[in-house]
Design a protein around this motif. Structure first.
Motif, PDB file in Angstrom:
ATOM      1  N   LEU A  76       0.832  -1.204   0.000  1.00 38.43           N
ATOM      2  CA  LEU A  76       0.000   0.000   0.000  1.00 38.43           C
ATOM      3  C   LEU A  76       0.866   1.254   0.000  1.00 38.43           C
ATOM      4  O   LEU A  76       0.585   2.225  -0.730  1.00 38.43           O
ATOM      5  CB  LEU A  76      -0.931  -0.008   1.211  1.00 38.43           C
ATOM      6  CG  LEU A  76      -1.789   1.249   1.391  1.00 38.43           C
ATOM      7  CD1 LEU A  76      -2.681   1.473   0.178  1.00 38.43           C
ATOM      8  CD2 LEU A  76      -2.622   1.152   2.669  1.00 38.43           C
ATOM      9  N   LEU A  77       1.915   1.261   0.809  1.00 34.66           N
ATOM     10  CA  LEU A  77       2.790   2.426   0.873  1.00 34.66           C
ATOM     11  C   LEU A  77       3.479   2.656  -0.473  1.00 34.66           C
ATOM     12  O   LEU A  77       3.638   3.804  -0.916  1.00 34.66           O
ATOM     13  CB  LEU A  77       3.826   2.228   1.977  1.00 34.66           C
ATOM     14  CG  LEU A  77       4.615   3.471   2.432  1.00 34.66           C
ATOM     15  CD1 LEU A  77       3.672   4.599   2.812  1.00 34.66           C
ATOM     16  CD2 LEU A  77       5.511   3.105   3.613  1.00 34.66           C
ATOM     17  N   ALA A  78       3.870   1.566  -1.129  1.00 27.26           N
ATOM     18  CA  ALA A  78       4.490   1.702  -2.453  1.00 27.26           C
ATOM     19  C   ALA A  78       3.500   2.285  -3.453  1.00 27.26           C
ATOM     20  O   ALA A  78       3.869   3.134  -4.289  1.00 27.26           O
ATOM     21  CB  ALA A  78       4.990   0.342  -2.921  1.00 27.26           C
ATOM     22  N   ILE A  79       2.231   1.861  -3.371  1.00 23.23           N
ATOM     23  CA  ILE A  79       1.202   2.405  -4.258  1.00 23.23           C
ATOM     24  C   ILE A  79       1.019   3.895  -4.022  1.00 23.23           C
ATOM     25  O   ILE A  79       0.888   4.689  -4.960  1.00 23.23           O
ATOM     26  CB  ILE A  79      -0.131   1.653  -4.061  1.00 23.23           C
ATOM     27  CG1 ILE A  79       0.004   0.208  -4.555  1.00 23.23           C
ATOM     28  CG2 ILE A  79      -1.279   2.359  -4.766  1.00 23.23           C
ATOM     29  CD1 ILE A  79      -1.211  -0.649  -4.254  1.00 23.23           C
ATOM     30  N   VAL A  80       1.030   4.286  -2.747  1.00 24.24           N
ATOM     31  CA  VAL A  80       0.871   5.700  -2.412  1.00 24.24           C
ATOM     32  C   VAL A  80       2.037   6.516  -2.953  1.00 24.24           C
ATOM     33  O   VAL A  80       1.852   7.617  -3.502  1.00 24.24           O
ATOM     34  CB  VAL A  80       0.738   5.878  -0.887  1.00 24.24           C
ATOM     35  CG1 VAL A  80       0.803   7.348  -0.508  1.00 24.24           C
ATOM     36  CG2 VAL A  80      -0.555   5.264  -0.389  1.00 24.24           C
ATOM     37  N   ILE A  81       3.249   6.015  -2.831  1.00 29.02           N
ATOM     38  CA  ILE A  81       4.420   6.741  -3.321  1.00 29.02           C
ATOM     39  C   ILE A  81       4.351   6.907  -4.836  1.00 29.02           C
ATOM     40  O   ILE A  81       4.612   7.998  -5.377  1.00 29.02           O
ATOM     41  CB  ILE A  81       5.713   6.008  -2.902  1.00 29.02           C
ATOM     42  CG1 ILE A  81       5.893   6.096  -1.391  1.00 29.02           C
ATOM     43  CG2 ILE A  81       6.932   6.598  -3.621  1.00 29.02           C
ATOM     44  CD1 ILE A  81       7.017   5.234  -0.847  1.00 29.02           C
ATOM     45  N   VAL A  82       3.978   5.830  -5.540  1.00 26.71           N
ATOM     46  CA  VAL A  82       3.847   5.912  -7.004  1.00 26.71           C
ATOM     47  C   VAL A  82       2.750   6.915  -7.380  1.00 26.71           C
ATOM     48  O   VAL A  82       2.920   7.739  -8.300  1.00 26.71           O
ATOM     49  CB  VAL A  82       3.545   4.524  -7.600  1.00 26.71           C
ATOM     50  CG1 VAL A  82       3.191   4.637  -9.077  1.00 26.71           C
ATOM     51  CG2 VAL A  82       4.744   3.601  -7.417  1.00 26.71           C
ATOM     52  N   THR A  83       1.633   6.870  -6.663  1.00 23.60           N
ATOM     53  CA  THR A  83       0.542   7.809  -6.944  1.00 23.60           C
ATOM     54  C   THR A  83       0.975   9.249  -6.683  1.00 23.60           C
ATOM     55  O   THR A  83       0.607  10.164  -7.433  1.00 23.60           O
ATOM     56  CB  THR A  83      -0.687   7.469  -6.084  1.00 23.60           C
ATOM     57  OG1 THR A  83      -1.029   6.089  -6.254  1.00 23.60           O
ATOM     58  CG2 THR A  83      -1.877   8.322  -6.481  1.00 23.60           C
ATOM     59  N   ALA A  84       1.769   9.455  -5.633  1.00 21.61           N
ATOM     60  CA  ALA A  84       2.279  10.799  -5.345  1.00 21.61           C
ATOM     61  C   ALA A  84       3.169  11.298  -6.472  1.00 21.61           C
ATOM     62  O   ALA A  84       3.118  12.478  -6.857  1.00 21.61           O
ATOM     63  CB  ALA A  84       3.041  10.792  -4.021  1.00 21.61           C
ATOM     64  N   LEU A  85       3.985  10.417  -7.027  1.00 23.15           N
ATOM     65  CA  LEU A  85       4.852  10.818  -8.138  1.00 23.15           C
ATOM     66  C   LEU A  85       4.036  11.079  -9.397  1.00 23.15           C
ATOM     67  O   LEU A  85       4.402  11.949 -10.208  1.00 23.15           O
ATOM     68  CB  LEU A  85       5.910   9.745  -8.382  1.00 23.15           C
ATOM     69  CG  LEU A  85       6.935   9.573  -7.247  1.00 23.15           C
ATOM     70  CD1 LEU A  85       7.885   8.426  -7.545  1.00 23.15           C
ATOM     71  CD2 LEU A  85       7.712  10.862  -7.015  1.00 23.15           C
TER      72      LEU A  85
END
Length: 422
Positions: free
Chosen positions: A7-16
């Motif tokens: 989930l955290l990786a998804i959030v980071i990708v979405t932020a980028l």
């Protein structure tokens, strides 16, 4: 980064991804006037802006700390809240880009964070004082300050150069415009790239990877800088057209004054940690420069649509984010459904944009028919009445007040003198 969850990786990708949309959404801030006055070719302008945005991302972390540790309370905030906030911000960015409206990517992000937090934990999760002092007040002050500064700077540039040759003066101001455009791009990197750094840092804090109050790690700074630079290079041509031609017709002197004023406001706010909207600062400066030249006209119908978008950004992005947070709160299937909706709606918006594409080949065109210029408004007339004449004295003043010929109207061989109607 070994403690990152899926989930955290998804959030980071979405932020980028948001950072990327921020880049092409806000390219107009730095380069619209430079492109519209012919100081730089479109592709050269966006490439220059991309490089300087990347450099600016490394100059400060004050704005990032405002977002990661000030806007909302870190305690009790789940990672899903950050994801929902980004969904709201991205969709609003894409929607306003489709319409060619220079709305604020910053306020889209703030609205998303506030809306998702309110849905998740209630009003206690939002620091109201920070919202007022570092978001709302700068939002009101920045366009006014930048606009007033640009108007005064435009008057000053025309007064200083009133006894010089117009062609050589325009050439010199175009060179100055390139330098001031670079300064705006640098300022944009110091302000807007940091917003994504702050969001990723906040996500890392909520995921237990970083301690509360931590500065963004170097890999976060690098990735955010690269993402916004790539988005900038892509070029938000629809918004560049609105900023460069839709609000007012700029001459090199005005472009230089507008960009220098906007850069000064943005850099000062970055130093103070005020996360203001670079879009609003630059738009206000463009309108101020338009009002600063005698004969200049601000197209208030376009400006009104822009003002409405500014006012809707916080609540609209907040409502979308609140809905996304409600959905993500249902569990893993809700997170998957939210991600699928984000991709689907983004695809729909992109396909809609292909019906009337705008790119570097037609960015200086207009969708309005020839001769459909908007009548001057009361504000323009009032300010133009006390504005000094442009370069060249009375002859230039007369020429500046003559409208372009409409459809089927022959180009006059001699320009009859008449009083200014702006």
């Amino acid at each position: 980064m070994e403690h990152l969850t899926l989930l955290l990786a998804i959030v980071i990708v979405t932020a980028l991804v948001f950072d990327f949309t921020n880049g092409f959404h806000d390219t107009a801030n730095a380069m619209a006037t430079t492109i519209s006055t012919g100081a730089l070719k479109p592709k050269t302008a966006v490439a220059m802006s991309a490089v300087l945005n990347l450099v600016g991302a490394f100059l400060s972390v004050e704005v990032a700390k405002t977002i990661s540790g000030g806007l909302i309370n870190e305690q009790g905030i789940r990672t899903e809240v950050i994801f929902a906030a980004l969904v709201g911000a991205i969709l609003w960015n894409l929607f306003t880009w489709l319409l060619g409206l220079p709305s604020s990517s910053s306020h889209a992000l703030f609205g998303g964070l506030i809306g998702a937090t309110l849905m998740s934990v209630g009003a206690s999760g939002v620091n109201g004082g920070v919202v007022v002092t570092k978001v709302l007040l700068p939002a009101l002050a920045a366009p006014l300050v930048a606009g007033l500064a640009a108007m005064l700077a435009t008057r000053l540039t025309y007064r200083i150069s009133r006894n010089t040759d117009e062609k050589s003066t325009a050439k010199g101001f175009r060179a100055g415009q390139i330098a001031s455009a670079g300064l705006v791009s640098l300022a944009h990197g110091t302000n807007d790239a940091q917003k994504t750094m702050g969001v990723i840092t906040l996500a890392l804090v909520t995921g237990g990877v970083l301690a509360p109050g931590s500065n963004p790690p170097m890999w976060v700074i690098v990735s955010a800088g690269v993402a916004i630079a790539l988005g900038t290079y892509l070029g938000g041509w629809r918004i560049i057209r609105t900023m460069g031609k839709g609000l007012t017709d700029l001459r090199p002197q005005q472009g230089f004054a507008a960009q220098t004023s906007a850069a000064t406001v943005i850099l000062a706010s970055s130093h103070l940690g005020f996360s203001l909207s670079t879009t609003q600062s630059c738009s206000g400066a463009v309108m101020g420069a338009g009002l600063g030249r005698k004969g200049g006209v601000v197209r208030w119908s376009t400006a009104t649509r822009m003002f409405i978008a500014w006012g809707l950004t916080l609540p609209a992005a907040g409502l979308v984010a609140a809905g996304a947070e409600f959905l993500t709160g249902q569990g893993p299937w809700g997170i998957g459904a939210t991600a699928a909706l984000l991709v689907a709606l983004s695809t729909v918006i992109w396909l809609a944009s292909r019906r009337q594409p705008v790119d570097h080949t037609n960015v200086n065109g207009t969708d309005e028919p020839t001769g459909a210029a908007e009548p001057p408004g009361v504000v323009t007339a009032a300010i133009a009445a006390v504005t000094p004449p442009p370069v060249g004295g009375p002859a230039s003043e007369i020429a500046a007040t003559i409208p372009a010929p409409g459809p089927g109207t022959a180009e006059p061989t001699a320009e009859p003198a008449r009083s200014a109607t702006v």
